[in-house]
Design an enzyme around this catalytic site. Structure first.
Site, PDB file in Angstrom:
ATOM      1  N   HIS A  31       4.361   1.594   4.145  1.00 51.47           N
ATOM      2  CA  HIS A  31       4.700   0.077   3.373  1.00 51.47           C
ATOM      3  C   HIS A  31       6.261  -0.358   3.442  1.00 51.47           C
ATOM      4  CE1 HIS A  31       6.291   1.412  -0.407  1.00 51.47           C
ATOM      5  NE2 HIS A  31       5.204   3.154  -0.847  1.00 51.47           N
TER       6      HIS A  31
ATOM      7  N   CYS B   5       4.165   8.386   0.761  1.00 48.80           N
ATOM      8  CA  CYS B   5       4.072   7.097   1.120  1.00 48.80           C
ATOM      9  C   CYS B   5       5.307   7.422   2.418  1.00 48.80           C
ATOM     10  CB  CYS B   5       3.389   5.778   0.192  1.00 48.80           C
ATOM     11  SG  CYS B   5       2.427   5.730  -0.795  1.00 48.80           S
TER      12      CYS B   5
END
Length: 436
Positions: free
Chosen positions: A102, A116
């Site tokens: 992301h 992440c």
């Protein structure tokens, strides 16, 4: 964000396309690789780097998992349901347990996330617009790069030669051509030409995902139940469960054969059932195929020298040419240290060494895939098909609505005492070419 332009490639199935800052376009079955040691993401076209970006992976206590993943879900606007609704724009989910690519305003060149893979905003936006669900992402502790692999065990598209008076009478698969969001079925009704030439059944389809792994307890019990039924001992509908009906069937077989009547599944029992059925040794491997996240194939294969680990490998097919029956495969071998309990359960005494130059070739040498199964998979081949090889089968991250996901464990070099390079594993190899 750095891009190198290329031309002459087509986009089929779950391909990746990248647009450069100069307005040019890259298209083809490209591969995303995240290297945690370099804190870098690279995109490969075959063995060539076509784009790079810095990343930030998980910090201490929130380590980003490594392994073979695919894009499960995409959202332009997303907020974390774990960390105080933190914004995660251009989110591309890799696991249902919370790992994703992301965009972020904070992408230092060191681990800083909660697990992440953070990307600079511009790069994340471009990458998001270029990917589709199912595209593969590899995450590794150390830098790995795809290499061209040529080996007889790798799949190629099949060419179909007509042998009937009219092509309209042939058993052809429907061709599915993407037309916006709809699929159109195309029928072939032209008469057979006077000169017979090879004819290819072409399809525009999402690429298949292939997994080769060891046969697990469930699969072994399915085989056993099937054979017991064949021999007249009613184990019920094979379901891979050691239930009452299966136990009753096993006890009846044991009684008839003068074995200890305990209803238990042991190596001796399995060997006895296979011998009685005239089936030889039980299969120890399996091949599974998925397409659009749905299972298509699950069949048994044989893995020679099962005491040697298969290792963890990933291969992607490009330049798939159905007219010529050819495909180019690019492969990566990944570090993955199996727990001692897993090694014992699988009967592995020689561990894999992903850094060995012939690690992938050695593994491919040991796979015996039935010809009918090979032909069936070859008929499904298209641009961007992938092949994963792993000792540990379907892990907890692989489920409904996913491709085959393999989570790897970091190799602790001090704990590795035996590798594939040992004398035990040396043998005459088949013809193999690895092109750098």
């Amino acid at each position: 964000m750095k891009f190198r332009l290329a031309t002459g490639m087509s986009i089929l199935g779950l391909m990746l396309s990248c647009t450069s800052a100069l307005g040019g376009t890259l298209e083809g079955p490209l591969q995303i690789v995240v290297s945690k040691d370099l804190q870098e993401l690279k995109i490969y076209d075959g063995g060539v780097v076509v784009a790079t970006s810095r990343v930030s992976t998980g910090k201490a206590g929130h380590s980003t998992p490594t392994g073979i993943f695919s894009i499960l879900e995409k959202k332009r606007t997303h907020f974390s349901n774990i960390y105080d609704s933190a914004p995660m724009p251009f989110m591309q989910r890799l696991t249902w347990s919370g790992i994703a690519l992301h965009a972020s305003n904070s992408v230092p060149s060191y681990p800083a996330s909660h697990g992440c893979v953070r990307l600079p905003n511009d790069f994340a936006k471009t990458l998001f617009s270029a990917t589709r669900r199912g595209g593969h992402v590899l995450i590794s502790d150390r830098e790995v790069a795809p290499q061209r692999v040529v080996h007889a065990a790798l799949f190629k598209p099949s060419i179909v030669v007509p042998d009937t008076p009219l092509l309209s009478d042939a058993g052809l698969r429907p061709a599915l051509i993407e037309a916006g969001d709809k699929s159109v079925e195309v029928a072939m009704t032209e008469p057979k030409p006077s000169v017979i030439e090879p004819v290819v059944v072409k399809t525009e389809q999402d690429p298949i995902r292939i997994l080769i792994t060891r046969r697990g307890e469930r699969e072994a019990l399915l085989d056993l139940q099937t054979l017991l039924n064949t021999l007249g001992y009613d184990a019920g509908v094979p379901d891979g469960r050691h239930g009452k009906q299966t136990i009753t069937a096993i006890r009846a077989f044991q009684l008839a054969e003068g074995l200890k009547e305990d209803g238990m599944v042991t190596a001796d029992l399995v060997a006895a059932v296979y011998a009685k059925a005239g089936k030889g040794a039980p299969p120890n491997g399996q091949i599974l195929v998925r397409q659009k996240f749905k299972p298509l194939v699950e069949e048994a294969i044989t893995i020679r020298e099962p005491e040697i680990a298969l290792g963890t490998h990933f291969l992607l097919a490009r330049a798939v040419d159905a007219d010529k029956g050819t495909a180019e495969w690019y492969g990566v071998s990944m570090d993955n240290q199996l727990p001692q309990s897993t090694l014992k359960r699988l009967g592995i005494t020689t561990e894999a060494d992903a850094s060995a130059p012939d690690a992938l070739a050695r593994t491919l040498d040991r796979l015996d895939i039935p010809e009918d199964m090979r032909n069936r998979i070859s008929g499904l081949m298209s641009e961007g098909a992938s092949l994963s090889i792993s000792d540990t089968g379907l892990g907890p991250e692989t489920g409904d609505g996913t491709d085959f996901i393999t989570v790897t464990r970091k190799v602790q070099k001090a704990d590795v005492s035996v590798t594939q390079g040992s004398k035990k594993s040396k043998k005459k190899k088949k013809s193999v070419t690895v092109i750098n």
